[in-house]
Design a protein around this motif. Structure first.
Motif, PDB file in Angstrom:
ATOM      1  N   VAL A 123      13.408  67.971 -10.511  1.00 49.79           N
ATOM      2  CA  VAL A 123      12.257  68.489  -9.761  1.00 49.79           C
ATOM      3  C   VAL A 123      10.958  67.939 -10.336  1.00 49.79           C
ATOM      4  N   LEU A 124      10.834  67.938 -11.654  1.00 44.89           N
ATOM      5  CA  LEU A 124       9.634  67.398 -12.291  1.00 44.89           C
ATOM      6  C   LEU A 124       9.451  65.921 -11.956  1.00 44.89           C
ATOM      7  N   ALA A 125      10.561  65.205 -11.805  1.00 42.76           N
ATOM      8  CA  ALA A 125      10.490  63.789 -11.442  1.00 42.76           C
ATOM      9  C   ALA A 125      10.071  63.597  -9.996  1.00 42.76           C
ATOM     10  N   GLY A 126      10.282  64.629  -9.148  1.00 40.62           N
ATOM     11  CA  GLY A 126       9.851  64.531  -7.760  1.00 40.62           C
ATOM     12  C   GLY A 126      10.901  64.866  -6.730  1.00 40.62           C
ATOM     13  N   ALA A 127      12.054  65.377  -7.148  1.00 41.63           N
ATOM     14  CA  ALA A 127      13.115  65.714  -6.195  1.00 41.63           C
ATOM     15  C   ALA A 127      12.724  66.922  -5.352  1.00 41.63           C
ATOM     16  N   ASP A 128      12.956  66.814  -4.052  1.00 43.68           N
ATOM     17  CA  ASP A 128      12.753  67.947  -3.145  1.00 43.68           C
ATOM     18  C   ASP A 128      13.998  68.820  -3.082  1.00 43.68           C
ATOM     19  N   ALA A 129      15.161  68.221  -3.321  1.00 44.02           N
ATOM     20  CA  ALA A 129      16.424  68.959  -3.342  1.00 44.02           C
ATOM     21  C   ALA A 129      17.278  68.416  -4.475  1.00 44.02           C
ATOM     22  N   VAL A 130      18.040  69.296  -5.076  1.00 40.97           N
ATOM     23  CA  VAL A 130      18.949  68.931  -6.166  1.00 40.97           C
ATOM     24  C   VAL A 130      20.353  69.333  -5.738  1.00 40.97           C
ATOM     25  N   SER A 179       9.583  79.470 -15.263  1.00 42.07           N
ATOM     26  CA  SER A 179       8.803  80.684 -15.517  1.00 42.07           C
ATOM     27  C   SER A 179       8.271  80.701 -16.951  1.00 42.07           C
ATOM     28  N   THR A 180       9.111  80.325 -17.895  1.00 44.36           N
ATOM     29  CA  THR A 180       8.709  80.301 -19.298  1.00 44.36           C
ATOM     30  C   THR A 180       7.568  79.315 -19.536  1.00 44.36           C
ATOM     31  N   HIS A 181       7.567  78.238 -18.752  1.00 42.66           N
ATOM     32  CA  HIS A 181       6.535  77.216 -18.927  1.00 42.66           C
ATOM     33  C   HIS A 181       5.371  77.388 -17.942  1.00 42.66           C
ATOM     34  N   ASP A 182       5.269  78.595 -17.386  1.00 42.88           N
ATOM     35  CA  ASP A 182       4.096  79.027 -16.619  1.00 42.88           C
ATOM     36  C   ASP A 182       3.825  78.223 -15.351  1.00 42.88           C
ATOM     37  N   TYR A 183       4.882  77.769 -14.699  1.00 44.41           N
ATOM     38  CA  TYR A 183       4.707  77.150 -13.393  1.00 44.41           C
ATOM     39  C   TYR A 183       4.652  78.248 -12.332  1.00 44.41           C
ATOM     40  N   GLN A 184       3.623  78.209 -11.508  1.00 44.85           N
ATOM     41  CA  GLN A 184       3.490  79.216 -10.465  1.00 44.85           C
ATOM     42  C   GLN A 184       4.492  79.009  -9.337  1.00 44.85           C
ATOM     43  N   SER A 185       4.838  77.752  -9.071  1.00 47.61           N
ATOM     44  CA  SER A 185       5.734  77.454  -7.968  1.00 47.61           C
ATOM     45  C   SER A 185       6.463  76.138  -8.208  1.00 47.61           C
ATOM     46  N   ILE A 186       7.543  75.961  -7.466  1.00 45.83           N
ATOM     47  CA  ILE A 186       8.262  74.689  -7.494  1.00 45.83           C
ATOM     48  C   ILE A 186       7.364  73.576  -6.969  1.00 45.83           C
ATOM     49  N   GLU A 187       6.568  73.878  -5.953  1.00 46.86           N
ATOM     50  CA  GLU A 187       5.689  72.866  -5.387  1.00 46.86           C
ATOM     51  C   GLU A 187       4.687  72.364  -6.424  1.00 46.86           C
ATOM     52  N   GLN A 188       4.249  73.233  -7.310  1.00 44.47           N
ATOM     53  CA  GLN A 188       3.349  72.813  -8.383  1.00 44.47           C
ATOM     54  C   GLN A 188       4.068  71.882  -9.354  1.00 44.47           C
ATOM     55  N   ALA A 189       5.336  72.170  -9.622  1.00 44.98           N
ATOM     56  CA  ALA A 189       6.104  71.382 -10.586  1.00 44.98           C
ATOM     57  C   ALA A 189       6.569  70.050 -10.014  1.00 44.98           C
ATOM     58  N   LYS A 190       6.821  70.005  -8.715  1.00 45.16           N
ATOM     59  CA  LYS A 190       7.458  68.845  -8.092  1.00 45.16           C
ATOM     60  C   LYS A 190       6.626  67.569  -8.295  1.00 45.16           C
ATOM     61  N   GLY A 191       7.241  66.590  -8.942  1.00 46.29           N
ATOM     62  CA  GLY A 191       6.580  65.313  -9.138  1.00 46.29           C
ATOM     63  C   GLY A 191       5.538  65.285 -10.237  1.00 46.29           C
ATOM     64  N   SER A 192       5.406  66.362 -11.007  1.00 42.56           N
ATOM     65  CA  SER A 192       4.363  66.407 -12.034  1.00 42.56           C
ATOM     66  C   SER A 192       4.686  65.523 -13.236  1.00 42.56           C
ATOM     67  N   VAL A 193       5.914  65.011 -13.298  1.00 39.61           N
ATOM     68  CA  VAL A 193       6.274  64.058 -14.351  1.00 39.61           C
ATOM     69  C   VAL A 193       6.858  62.801 -13.709  1.00 39.61           C
ATOM     70  N   ASN A 194       6.354  62.432 -12.531  1.00 35.39           N
ATOM     71  CA  ASN A 194       6.819  61.184 -11.924  1.00 35.39           C
ATOM     72  C   ASN A 194       6.041  60.011 -12.514  1.00 35.39           C
ATOM     73  N   GLN A 195       6.313  58.813 -12.026  1.00 34.90           N
ATOM     74  CA  GLN A 195       5.732  57.624 -12.643  1.00 34.90           C
ATOM     75  C   GLN A 195       4.209  57.610 -12.562  1.00 34.90           C
ATOM     76  N   ALA A 196       3.654  58.176 -11.504  1.00 38.72           N
ATOM     77  CA  ALA A 196       2.201  58.178 -11.356  1.00 38.72           C
ATOM     78  C   ALA A 196       1.523  59.219 -12.236  1.00 38.72           C
ATOM     79  N   ALA A 197       2.299  60.207 -12.705  1.00 38.84           N
ATOM     80  CA  ALA A 197       1.688  61.330 -13.419  1.00 38.84           C
ATOM     81  C   ALA A 197       1.771  61.207 -14.937  1.00 38.84           C
ATOM     82  N   VAL A 198       2.672  60.387 -15.450  1.00 40.53           N
ATOM     83  CA  VAL A 198       2.848  60.309 -16.908  1.00 40.53           C
ATOM     84  C   VAL A 198       1.836  59.343 -17.513  1.00 40.53           C
ATOM     85  N   PRO A 199       1.479  59.534 -18.790  1.00 47.89           N
ATOM     86  CA  PRO A 199       0.493  58.641 -19.432  1.00 47.89           C
ATOM     87  C   PRO A 199       0.937  57.182 -19.481  1.00 47.89           C
TER      88      PRO A 199
END
Length: 331
Positions: free
Chosen positions: A261-268, A294-314
């Motif tokens: 999901v963090l990489a950007g998957a809409d379905a697993v 929940s432990t890492h304080d994500y409000q929603s899956i939509e917030q998490a989705k793609g947050s560590v994809n190629q465009a988002a990482v340093p």
């Protein structure tokens, strides 16, 4: 804080990203109900195979035409042409109808094939019987030396265009990872009519029986490390094109699902782990994934989705060649 796990896949509203992919577990209404009870968000039925459809059509036509050559009045057969007649797949359609009647979660039908032809008209039959979406599982081993890379890609694109022309419901295309330019092919598949890509189809490898000297099928269930291939390409593609992406292969626990999901998957999607552990394993994976977000304080899956994809990482090259060099030097 509790994470809102709701998401969307091809326009289908899902309670969370976990989907039961095509397997023997999704082939009967009883097991489908067990998967729903366990908490899966959607199901993909086992594939209706091109060979299965074509064989049934050919066998039926042969029976209808038997003896026609002996009668001038029946030179073309005793019965009208059957180009638009449903001659097969009754059992598959029956499972689909019953599943739609009994289940409240989305039911995705599946077609498995490799060539153009009349069998693709069954996509329309699946739509008419209530499928919420269709997964086109293209299983083509490019073993013909006269068929070049352009021919292989065009085969895929023509098949997607043909099925897209049959249906209006969402269409996912399940592909293998063996294209020389995956990003380019993904864009072309989207242009051909795909609403989602399922990454990746595993080509089962045959074995040789040394006693009988025959080639035998050998089904090996996926291992957790298998999911790394989908992880890389989902992270890359989700940063490049606006198409839904589903990961399949190697998802055995909730942490793996969270990574995808963090990489950007809409379905697993899950199959092997459910075959190993039973439908109830869905709940274990879902609880693990939900707890992590929940432990890492994500409000929603939509917030998490793609947050560590190629465009988002340093360091975007971490998903490409740099990852290879670091892996080798750090072992």
């Amino acid at each position: 804080m509790s994470t809102d796990m709701r998401t969307s896949y091809m326009g289908l509203d899902l309670a969370h990203p976990l989907v039961a992919s095509a397997s023997p577990l999704t082939g009967s209404v009883d097991s489908l109900l067990a998967l729903q009870e366990a908490g899966v968000a959607a199901v993909v039925l086992p594939s209706l195979f091109e060979e299965q459809v074509e064989h049934e059509i050919a066998a039926f036509r042969n029976q209808l035409d038997f003896g026609a050559e002996f009668s001038p009045e029946a030179y073309d057969g005793y019965f009208p042409a059957l180009d638009g007649y449903n001659t097969g797949a009754d059992e598959y359609l029956d499972v689909l109808v019953k599943a739609k009647r009994e289940l409240t979660i989305p039911v995705i039908a599946s077609l498995n094939g490799t060539s153009e032809g009349g069998w693709t008209h069954y996509a329309l039959a699946l739509q008419d019987e209530g499928a919420d979406a269709l997964e086109l599982n293209i299983y083509h081993v490019a073993a013909d030396p006269s068929e070049n890379a352009f021919d292989v890609e065009d085969r895929y694109l023509r098949l997607v265009e043909q099925v897209r022309g049959e249906v209006q419901i969402p269409l996912a295309v399940k592909i293998a990872p063996f294209f020389s330019s995956m990003s380019n092919m993904a864009q072309r598949l989207q242009s051909a009519g795909a609403d989602a890509l399922v990454l990746f189809n595993r080509f089962y490898q045959p074995d040789i029986d040394l006693e009988r000297l025959v080639v035998t099928p050998d089904i090996v269930l996926s291992e957790p490390v298998t999911m790394r291939l989908a992880l890389r390409w989902i992270a890359i593609l989700s940063a490049q094109i606006d198409i839904d992406l589903a990961a399949t292969g190697g998802v055995h626990d909730g942490l793996s699902a969270a990574k995808l999901v963090l990489a950007g998957a809409d379905a697993v999607m899950m199959a092997s782990s459910l075959l190993k552990n039973g439908p109830g394993h869905v709940r274990t994976v879902l609880d693990q994934m939900t707890d992590w977000f929940s432990t890492h304080d994500y409000q929603s899956i939509e917030q998490a989705k793609g947050s560590v994809n190629q465009a988002a990482v340093p360091d975007p090259s971490a998903f490409e060649r740099v990852n290879y060099m670091k892996a080798i030097t750090s072992y």
